[in-house]
Design an enzyme around this catalytic site. Sequence first.
Site, mmCIF file in Angstrom:
data_model
loop_
_atom_site.group_PDB
_atom_site.id
_atom_site.type_symbol
_atom_site.label_atom_id
_atom_site.label_comp_id
_atom_site.label_asym_id
_atom_site.label_seq_id
_atom_site.Cartn_x
_atom_site.Cartn_y
_atom_site.Cartn_z
ATOM 1 N N HIS A 1 -3.668 5.154 4.253
ATOM 2 C CA HIS A 1 -4.456 4.009 3.813
ATOM 3 C C HIS A 1 -3.856 2.684 4.289
ATOM 4 C CE1 HIS A 1 -6.155 1.646 0.257
ATOM 5 N NE2 HIS A 1 -7.222 2.294 0.676
ATOM 6 N N ASP B 1 0.831 -1.210 0.000
ATOM 7 C CA ASP B 1 0.000 0.000 0.000
ATOM 8 C C ASP B 1 0.862 1.256 0.000
ATOM 9 O OD1 ASP B 1 -2.242 1.892 0.906
ATOM 10 O OD2 ASP B 1 -3.291 -0.022 0.817
ATOM 11 N N SER C 1 -11.511 -1.425 0.149
ATOM 12 C CA SER C 1 -10.181 -1.284 0.742
ATOM 13 C C SER C 1 -10.123 -1.814 2.147
ATOM 14 C CB SER C 1 -9.814 0.199 0.836
ATOM 15 O OG SER C 1 -9.122 0.606 -0.289
#
Length: 833
Positions: free
Chosen positions: A229, A191, A401
């Site tokens: 994230h 990520d 996600s």
Amino acid sequence: MKLAPLVSLVVGGLTGLGTAALQGRDFNSNDYYVLHLERDAQPDLIASRLGLKHEGPLGRLPGHHIFSTSKASDDIVRRAVQERRRKRSLGNTDVLDGVKSSHKQKLRAPMQKRVIPPPPAGLYPGKREDKPDAKAVERQKFVMGKLGISDPIFHEQWHLFNPVQVGHDVNVTDVWLSGVTGKNATVAIVDDGLDMYSNDLKPNYYAAGSYDFNDQRPEPRPTLSDDRHGTRCAGEVGAAKNDVCGIGVAYDSKIAGIRILSKLITDADEAEAMNYDFDHNDIYSCSWGPPDDGQSMDAPGILIKRAMLNGVQKGRANKGSIYVFASGNGAQSEDNCNFDGYTNSIYSITVGAIDRQGLHPYYSEKCSAQLVVTYSSGSGDAIHTTDVGENQCYNGHGGTSAAAPLAAGIFALALEVRPDLSWRDMQYIAMQSAVPVDLDTGDWQQTTIGKNFSHTFGYGKVDSYALVETAKTWKNVKPQAWFYSPWLHVNKDIPQGDKGLSVTFEVTKEMLKEANLERLEHVTVTMNVEHTRRGDLSVDLISPDNIVSHISATRKHDVSKEGYKDWTFMSVVHWGESGVGKWTLIVRDSIVNDDSGKFIDWHLKLWGESIDASKATLLPMPNEDDDADHDVTSTATLPAATTSLPPNPDATNTAATTAVPSDHPERPIKPSKTASDSVAAETGTEAAAAETTTAESSWLPSFLPTFGVSSSTQAWIYGSLGLIVAFCCGLGAWFWFMRRKQRLNNPRDDYEFEPLNADDGGDGLGAAGEKGNQRRRAGELYDAFAGGSEDEDENEMERDHFDIASRDDSDDEDEGRAVKNEKQSSRLLGEER
Ligand SMILES: *[C@@H]1O[C@H](CO)[C@@H](O)[C@H](O)[C@H]1NC(C)=O
Ligand SMILES: *[C@@H]1O[C@H](CO)[C@@H](O)[C@H](O)[C@H]1NC(C)=O
Ligand SMILES: *[C@@H]1O[C@H](CO)[C@@H](O)[C@H](O)[C@H]1NC(C)=O
């Protein structure tokens, strides 16, 4: 117990060596090339021959090496290798003969994080009153006491234990109470980084499996303001049981961070990332992909594809890396996870989302490649997890996600009890233990093995308890086997309306026996369709058992004129079927308008468990022109239109026999031309020559005898003009014959199925089957005989231009890949939502 960290240290040192090359990459002043070399080739000699510096192997990809040199506008390696191939006929040897393929690297935009899009207006009016269930609250207290959970936001982590919508959580508490918490399993979060200094993540951070491919340093620390994230995803998996924020679903697992989403990146680096420390990183959690805009149709480049195959073959001591991908957040734009080459890979487990009420959230994409779903944002709430910062928590993590890492964490629980599970075992277990949700909606259909499948929910939601229980007693499946149909040529206009154009292919028991294939897991369909508005198209695949996969769906925003170019769709819907019988493919152009198209050809592949494990082989590494090759290997009943050479008088008519599908296990090993690489074709005049031979030697179609042209000697006499006429007659007769045969077989069906198996002539004959690589090959052929040509340079310029606009960075890759829409060329940093 103390051993594990020690082992990690040693291994960390080793992997450190492997990636030393990465550090110090300087894209401002250097060019980087990935060369795929023959086994006995010597990188150092090749480097000095070409004036390159050998930087080292490309991650764990066998035979692939990285070289650097100072920046130049042209592809000096390609040029040199090509030059060498031209002179090869002179008989001398050269170190460059050891170069199978070369891929000049280009920095491109990274894949996009699956950030949660804003809900449509008025979707969540006001906040619901959520009254906790008293008994559930009791239970929650008990669990916390028993396990010593005092994490301050554990109460908010409804996805782990939901006292309000009872039952709408991942059903994990009894797994924890049984002592299973993810010990000795490692999940790598691929990520935008991972904050290893967060007090919630620090205890489980696995440094040796972590790397920052964006800033080329060992620690994937978030640096950009929106590098949050990955940290949030990591918290869902492995946030520690302590006094910070909440806990991960596998709170004793190890978590690694692999940073690739924060800056421009090359395919080489992404490929390396997907295999990073794959002896110890068990699961790769990937909450990203091509844009979810309902227009993109993008697949990973060849190096990344190879890395993923390498991962499932060699990762985790040959048991296979487990890749988990978020299905995508583009449902509102009618995006579908079959238009994303990562989520529709058979090597990835694609995970969609449901919300805390067990409903399908507005963003979660549907597709036939989606295996399961799990909890994420929607119905006014989101996932509560760790954030970047020493003691920061976050309450708004969402989209698919957030679903993928949750599933990845649950798979880590399964690996604790069964570290011996293969990558395919894990898919079976996920499928087998999934719990159907919302059976009233979601288009559930019962499959052959009695499971329910929905394109919206896959096989259902992940139930941790059921999954771990299933894992405990799971009998490992036998190795993989596969069956490939030949290319099936259609070349027909697609009628507008709902009826569509349907074609079939019949798989016999013998074919599958020959292919050593016992029962199905994945099914893929590779197809070519021309259309002036791609989004109008949809495709259904119907199995012999009458189970339907919507492998493609209409997309309102997809205005591309590119159609489907050697695009591979995937389905998990046929899991457990025998595969024997008639497979039907229906291509529809259901939007009635001025845009129309033509179905060119397709190619069915069945993947599954082998009959005889001892006969199983590993799938060879993919090449970008595999599909084109297949045309050549599986046939050639028709002349290559580019060949004006007289037919070989000794040619035998092999058409009838070679029309038999070129199936496994031998199939993927390519004919003499190459057990090698696509780019052999790219640089290989030899390859082009070999193809010519193939086409020549089998160019008399078997039906010709009917028309008195049986002897190839006669053909000689007719001369080339006569040949063309004969060919045309033959072609017409063949069409007629097939049509008639079809009518006889299926009097009610007005479709056609033309297993001509040879289309190299096709593109020469006109519009049909104009695949980029064939066009290229013609160019090469020309090149082979005439030396360097302007044609070639022109191609190259086109290609270079193309490369800038797409994320292609290797010359062989642009072949057969859908041209990216303009949107993607503007996919720049900071554009993430
Ligand atoms: C959830 O876990 C419990 C054990 O805690 C189990 O009895 C139950 O069957 C599980 N739910 C499902 C749907 O399997
Ligand atoms: C942890 O995994 C390694 C292999 O990855 C294995 O050798 C070791 O026995 C495992 N330890 C435990 C406690 O399961
Ligand atoms: C599948 O769905 C049907 C209803 O559509 C239901 O009766 C059946 O029990 C389901 N099967 C499984 C295995 O969940």
